[in-house]
Design a protein around this motif. Structure first.
Motif, PDB file in Angstrom:
ATOM      1  N   CYS A  24       0.838  -1.200   0.000  1.00 50.18           N
ATOM      2  CA  CYS A  24       0.000   0.000   0.000  1.00 50.18           C
ATOM      3  C   CYS A  24       0.881   1.262   0.000  1.00 50.18           C
ATOM      4  N   TYR A  25       1.922   1.263   0.857  1.00 53.33           N
ATOM      5  CA  TYR A  25       2.789   2.452   0.935  1.00 53.33           C
ATOM      6  C   TYR A  25       3.502   2.689  -0.398  1.00 53.33           C
ATOM      7  N   ALA A  26       3.897   1.607  -1.034  1.00 59.06           N
ATOM      8  CA  ALA A  26       4.607   1.746  -2.317  1.00 59.06           C
ATOM      9  C   ALA A  26       3.727   2.481  -3.329  1.00 59.06           C
ATOM     10  N   ILE A  41       8.605  18.726  -0.351  1.00 57.24           N
ATOM     11  CA  ILE A  41       9.073  18.532   1.035  1.00 57.24           C
ATOM     12  C   ILE A  41      10.415  17.808   1.021  1.00 57.24           C
ATOM     13  N   ARG A  42      10.543  16.794   0.178  1.00 53.59           N
ATOM     14  CA  ARG A  42      11.801  16.030   0.137  1.00 53.59           C
ATOM     15  C   ARG A  42      12.955  16.926  -0.323  1.00 53.59           C
ATOM     16  N   ASP A  43      12.679  17.825  -1.270  1.00 57.87           N
ATOM     17  CA  ASP A  43      13.717  18.783  -1.687  1.00 57.87           C
ATOM     18  C   ASP A  43      14.170  19.633  -0.507  1.00 57.87           C
ATOM     19  N   ILE A  56      17.577   6.524   7.459  1.00 60.35           N
ATOM     20  CA  ILE A  56      17.013   5.457   8.293  1.00 60.35           C
ATOM     21  C   ILE A  56      15.595   5.137   7.826  1.00 60.35           C
ATOM     22  N   GLY A  57      15.325   3.886   7.535  1.00 61.34           N
ATOM     23  CA  GLY A  57      13.981   3.496   7.088  1.00 61.34           C
ATOM     24  C   GLY A  57      13.633   4.154   5.773  1.00 61.34           C
ATOM     25  N   ALA A  58      14.423   3.841   4.759  1.00 64.66           N
ATOM     26  CA  ALA A  58      14.330   4.565   3.476  1.00 64.66           C
ATOM     27  C   ALA A  58      13.099   4.199   2.663  1.00 64.66           C
ATOM     28  N   GLY A  59      12.349   3.182   3.100  1.00 66.02           N
ATOM     29  CA  GLY A  59      11.136   2.809   2.368  1.00 66.02           C
ATOM     30  C   GLY A  59      11.458   2.407   0.945  1.00 66.02           C
ATOM     31  N   ASN A  60      10.651   2.911   0.004  1.00 68.97           N
ATOM     32  CA  ASN A  60      10.867   2.590  -1.417  1.00 68.97           C
ATOM     33  C   ASN A  60      11.836   3.555  -2.092  1.00 68.97           C
ATOM     34  N   ILE A  77      19.179   2.475   5.094  1.00 63.42           N
ATOM     35  CA  ILE A  77      18.802   1.304   5.890  1.00 63.42           C
ATOM     36  C   ILE A  77      17.302   1.065   5.730  1.00 63.42           C
ATOM     37  N   GLU A  78      16.938  -0.148   5.360  1.00 67.02           N
ATOM     38  CA  GLU A  78      15.499  -0.464   5.223  1.00 67.02           C
ATOM     39  C   GLU A  78      15.258  -1.915   5.640  1.00 67.02           C
ATOM     40  N   PRO A  79      14.438  -2.110   6.695  1.00 68.45           N
ATOM     41  CA  PRO A  79      14.221  -3.482   7.176  1.00 68.45           C
ATOM     42  C   PRO A  79      13.166  -4.271   6.417  1.00 68.45           C
ATOM     43  N   GLU A  80      12.246  -3.603   5.729  1.00 68.87           N
ATOM     44  CA  GLU A  80      11.105  -4.314   5.121  1.00 68.87           C
ATOM     45  C   GLU A  80      11.485  -4.778   3.715  1.00 68.87           C
ATOM     46  N   ALA A 104      17.797  -2.385  11.090  1.00 64.94           N
ATOM     47  CA  ALA A 104      16.788  -1.625  11.829  1.00 64.94           C
ATOM     48  C   ALA A 104      17.444  -0.470  12.565  1.00 64.94           C
ATOM     49  N   ALA A 105      16.648   0.559  12.790  1.00 61.83           N
ATOM     50  CA  ALA A 105      17.158   1.780  13.413  1.00 61.83           C
ATOM     51  C   ALA A 105      17.755   1.507  14.791  1.00 61.83           C
ATOM     52  N   GLU A 106      17.205   0.515  15.479  1.00 60.00           N
ATOM     53  CA  GLU A 106      17.637   0.266  16.865  1.00 60.00           C
ATOM     54  C   GLU A 106      19.006  -0.392  16.935  1.00 60.00           C
ATOM     55  N   ALA A 107      19.532  -0.887  15.817  1.00 57.19           N
ATOM     56  CA  ALA A 107      20.861  -1.520  15.803  1.00 57.19           C
ATOM     57  C   ALA A 107      21.450  -1.285  14.413  1.00 57.19           C
ATOM     58  N   LEU A 120      15.938  11.341   8.657  1.00 59.09           N
ATOM     59  CA  LEU A 120      14.797  10.631   9.241  1.00 59.09           C
ATOM     60  C   LEU A 120      13.551  11.175   8.577  1.00 59.09           C
ATOM     61  N   SER A 121      12.908  10.358   7.758  1.00 64.39           N
ATOM     62  CA  SER A 121      11.695  10.889   7.132  1.00 64.39           C
ATOM     63  C   SER A 121      10.567   9.883   7.266  1.00 64.39           C
ATOM     64  N   LEU A 122       9.578  10.269   8.081  1.00 62.89           N
ATOM     65  CA  LEU A 122       8.381   9.463   8.320  1.00 62.89           C
ATOM     66  C   LEU A 122       8.740   8.075   8.844  1.00 62.89           C
ATOM     67  N   VAL A 123       9.697   8.032   9.748  1.00 63.86           N
ATOM     68  CA  VAL A 123      10.152   6.734  10.265  1.00 63.86           C
ATOM     69  C   VAL A 123      10.073   6.655  11.789  1.00 63.86           C
ATOM     70  N   MET A 124      10.209   7.787  12.489  1.00 61.32           N
ATOM     71  CA  MET A 124      10.199   7.714  13.957  1.00 61.32           C
ATOM     72  C   MET A 124       8.843   7.271  14.502  1.00 61.32           C
TER      73      MET A 124
HETATM   74  C1  SAM Z   1       6.080   5.524   6.252  1.00 67.06           C
HETATM   75  S1  SAM Z   1       7.469   4.656   5.661  1.00 67.06           S
HETATM   76  C2  SAM Z   1       8.565   5.994   5.207  1.00 67.06           C
HETATM   77  C3  SAM Z   1       9.555   5.609   4.167  1.00 67.06           C
HETATM   78  C4  SAM Z   1      10.524   6.689   3.710  1.00 67.06           C
HETATM   79  N1  SAM Z   1      11.390   7.123   4.790  1.00 67.06           N
HETATM   80  C5  SAM Z   1       9.827   7.867   3.096  1.00 67.06           C
HETATM   81  O1  SAM Z   1      10.137   9.001   3.446  1.00 67.06           O
HETATM   82  O2  SAM Z   1       8.992   7.656   2.211  1.00 67.06           O
HETATM   83  C6  SAM Z   1       8.200   4.053   7.187  1.00 67.06           C
HETATM   84  C7  SAM Z   1       9.446   3.257   6.939  1.00 67.06           C
HETATM   85  O3  SAM Z   1      10.076   2.949   8.177  1.00 67.06           O
HETATM   86  C8  SAM Z   1      10.542   1.619   8.094  1.00 67.06           C
HETATM   87  N2  SAM Z   1      10.749   1.102   9.456  1.00 67.06           N
HETATM   88  C9  SAM Z   1       9.824   0.596  10.308  1.00 67.06           C
HETATM   89  N3  SAM Z   1      10.411   0.211  11.447  1.00 67.06           N
HETATM   90  C10 SAM Z   1      11.726   0.480  11.318  1.00 67.06           C
HETATM   91  C11 SAM Z   1      12.857   0.286  12.151  1.00 67.06           C
HETATM   92  N4  SAM Z   1      12.755  -0.256  13.367  1.00 67.06           N
HETATM   93  N5  SAM Z   1      14.069   0.660  11.682  1.00 67.06           N
HETATM   94  C12 SAM Z   1      14.190   1.219  10.465  1.00 67.06           C
HETATM   95  N6  SAM Z   1      13.157   1.430   9.627  1.00 67.06           N
HETATM   96  C13 SAM Z   1      11.942   1.050  10.060  1.00 67.06           C
HETATM   97  C14 SAM Z   1       9.476   0.904   7.313  1.00 67.06           C
HETATM   98  O4  SAM Z   1       9.907  -0.336   6.798  1.00 67.06           O
HETATM   99  C15 SAM Z   1       9.185   1.938   6.240  1.00 67.06           C
HETATM  100  O5  SAM Z   1      10.057   1.828   5.173  1.00 67.06           O
END
Ligand code: SAM
Length: 228
Positions: A24-26, A41-43, A56-60, A77-80, A104-107, A120-124
């Protein structure tokens, strides 16, 4: 989905595994680039960055096209698994070198003080342990290194705050890949020992309906220059 770790014969799970949310996010994230103004916003998030960057958590990988040429390398870094595959494709198309890495962000699977900037974008909203994740960001940034963030969090009046809290305790994390809407990312960054720079609230969508996830914060912080 399970990963078989080399040599051990043991089966390890991906650190984050939310296939329906990832699919869905993709889709919706690509639409949001133009329809919700996310590309702009990304710019703004990435402008002026230079040197080695960890995302961190770069998504797609939608940030990749927005890095300025002064960036020498992005370690993303992307765990999914599904999102990581899409990020690898996006990295191939990017104009700066991008290395997409599981983790993962925690390690964070990188050396200490190895980066000039962290993104950090939409990941915390989604990490399991915010203080631990920010501790890791601090560890991998060099002293004086910069954090750029675009994060949604708590906001609005009393009714919205109550709604956000109720959603976080019930359905929201389940349907949105572990996301929470009542976290306070700016306070978390400050509490993790970063020097907070300028930041501003941005509503997403800017002119659309106000959603529990609409209250976003775009800003900058630094790891203090004096090493501790
Ligand atoms: C809403 S998406 C945002 C993706 C991207 N950062 C963006 O700006 O479009 C949240 C992302 O955080 C990742 N994520 C979730 N838990 C995470 C973790 N513990 N460490 C790193 N990334 C994580 C998800 O896999 C997903 O890619």
């Amino acid at each position: 989905m399970a990963l078989r770790s080399a040599g051990s014969g043991k089966v390890a799970r991906d650190a984050v595994h939310h296939p329906p949310f990832a699919r869905c996010y993709a889709r919706i994230s690509v639409n949001a680039e133009t329809r919700m103004g996310m590309a702009g916003i990304r710019d703004r998030l990435l402008t002026g960055l230079s040197g080695r960057v960890i995302e961190i958590g770069a998504g797609n990988g939608l940030n990749f096209a927005h890095y300025p040429s002064s960036v020498s390398e992005v370690v993303a870094i992307e765990p999914e698994r599904l999102l990581r595959t899409l990020a690898v494709d996006a990295g191939r198309r990017a104009e700066v070198p991008v290395d997409v890495v599981p983790g993962a962000a925690e390690a964070l699977p990188v050396k200490s003080e190895a980066f000039d900037a962290a993104v950090l974008s939409l990941v915390m909203c989604s990490v399991r342990d915010v203080p631990r994740a920010l501790g890791e960001v601090r560890r991998v940034l060099r002293p004086g290194g910069v954090v750029r963030f675009f994060e949604h969090g708590r906001g609005g009046g009393r009714a919205m705050l109550l709604t956000q809290r109720a959603l976080d305790r019930t359905v929201w994390p389940l349907v949105s890949g572990g996301c929470h809407v009542s976290r306070d990312p700016v306070a978390a960054i400050r509490e993790a020992g970063f020097e907070l720079g300028p930041y501003r609230q941005v509503m997403m969508p800017e002119n659309g309906p106000t959603l529990p996830s609409s209250y976003c914060f775009l800003g900058t912080a630094w790891r203090p220059s004096v090493s501790d």
